[in-house]
Design an enzyme around this catalytic site. Structure first.
Site, PDB file in Angstrom:
ATOM      1  CG  ASP A  73     -12.388  -2.111  -1.549  1.00 55.11           C
ATOM      2  OD1 ASP A  73     -12.672  -1.155  -2.048  1.00 55.11           O
ATOM      3  OD2 ASP A  73     -11.925  -2.934  -0.216  1.00 55.11           O
ATOM      4  CG  ASP A  74      -8.749  -4.764  -4.728  1.00 57.15           C
ATOM      5  OD1 ASP A  74      -8.803  -3.592  -4.024  1.00 57.15           O
ATOM      6  OD2 ASP A  74      -9.172  -6.466  -4.270  1.00 57.15           O
ATOM      7  CG  HIS A 128      -3.980  -4.032  -3.050  1.00 54.28           C
ATOM      8  ND1 HIS A 128      -4.132  -5.029  -2.570  1.00 54.28           N
ATOM      9  CD2 HIS A 128      -5.430  -3.235  -2.845  1.00 54.28           C
ATOM     10  CE1 HIS A 128      -5.339  -5.417  -1.632  1.00 54.28           C
ATOM     11  NE2 HIS A 128      -6.303  -4.033  -2.194  1.00 54.28           N
ATOM     12  CG  HIS A 219     -13.690  -6.788  -4.703  1.00 55.14           C
ATOM     13  ND1 HIS A 219     -14.125  -7.470  -3.690  1.00 55.14           N
ATOM     14  CD2 HIS A 219     -11.930  -5.904  -4.083  1.00 55.14           C
ATOM     15  CE1 HIS A 219     -13.304  -7.737  -2.143  1.00 55.14           C
ATOM     16  NE2 HIS A 219     -12.201  -7.025  -2.772  1.00 55.14           N
TER      17      HIS A 219
HETATM   18 ZN   LIG Z   1      -8.069  -3.972  -1.607  1.00 56.18          ZN
END
Ligand SMILES: [Zn+2]
Length: 252
Positions: A73-74, A128, A219
């Site tokens: 993620d991210d 986000h 992540h």
């Molecule tokens: Zn996230």
């Protein structure tokens, strides 16, 4: 576990029944019931595996091969995504990257690189922001669509996957996802790699109960996450596990 709609029906029936039988004690049981309802819906918002507001996919335990799906993620992140890609290549592992729209805008070449290596990309919102759970349905649709456009401009295959920021869901997010016809993807193993200090401890936690069909959340945003990934890939290799993308895991 009951979903949001079923919970509301149960509470409505409960309120009506109690009102008929305990009318005089309204000031006691009504606040207590309200508190219980708030507690349940709050947990439902933060614990995506309940499928309280949205029916998400968190794993596929019907799979008959030693297979898991690693997800990031991210990103994309200029410093760490290339390191993650290099490790995945070295270990011949496939993964899924849930990317943030504003990062895609800054680093479209990284998305091209992810796709060129046959990994899957998914939508992880555009902003986000910390207040994501408080946005209106209209704002959410606009936000998610912005990232969809960015992804679909780069990728020839239309993206269908969405992971809500922070794993938070609510009625507005549910409506937006339904309207955009996206599949919500959760996870069955959370590494907490963004707050961890010791890679060995994270690896021990991930691998203790790991089983075929698990979706692992990592992540691609820190040196520690890269270290965790390296150790995880070595462990998976030793245990004869293969890592594939989320879409392949769910369709197996
Ligand atoms: Zn996230």
């Amino acid at each position: 576990m009951l979903n949001f709609k079923q919970t509301n029906i149960v509470f409505t029936i409960l309120v009506l029944c109690l009102y008929i039988t305990l009318k005089t004690y309204l000031f006691i049981w009504l606040p207590l019931l309200l508190l219980l309802w708030i507690t349940i819906t709050t947990i439902g918002s933060f614990y995506m595996r309940w499928n309280f507001f949205i029916k998400a996919k968190h794993c596929n335990y019907n799979i008959n091969k030693k297979t898991v799906a690693i997800t990031f993620d991210d990103g994309p992140n200029i410093e760490f995504t290339p390191k993650v890609l290099a490790l995945l290549k070295k270990h011949q592992a496939q993964a899924t990257f849930f990317c943030i729209g504003k990062n895609i805008e800054k680093h479209p070449d990284l998305i091209k690189q992810i796709i060129a290596q046959n990994h899957t990309v998914g939508n992880h919102s555009y902003i986000h922001a910390n207040n994501y759970g408080f946005l209106k349905t209209k704002e959410l649709i606009k936000d998610i669509t912005k990232t969809q456009k960015l992804l679909n401009n780069i990728n020839q295959t239309k993206n269908t996957l969405f992971r809500p920021p922070f794993g938070v869901t609510n009625p507005n997010i549910a409506k937006a996802i339904k309207k955009l016809d996206l599949q919500t993807i959760g996870w069955s193993i959370r590494s907490y790699d963004t707050i961890a200090k010791d890679a060995n401890k994270v690896i021990a936690k991930i691998t203790t109960n790991l089983q075929s069909g698990d979706i692992i959340l990592l992540h691609d945003t820190s040196a520690l996450s890269v270290l965790i990934l390296e150790q995880l890939l070595q462990w998976l290799e030793k245990e004869n596990y293969t890592s594939i993308s989320v879409d392949k895991l769910l369709n197996s």
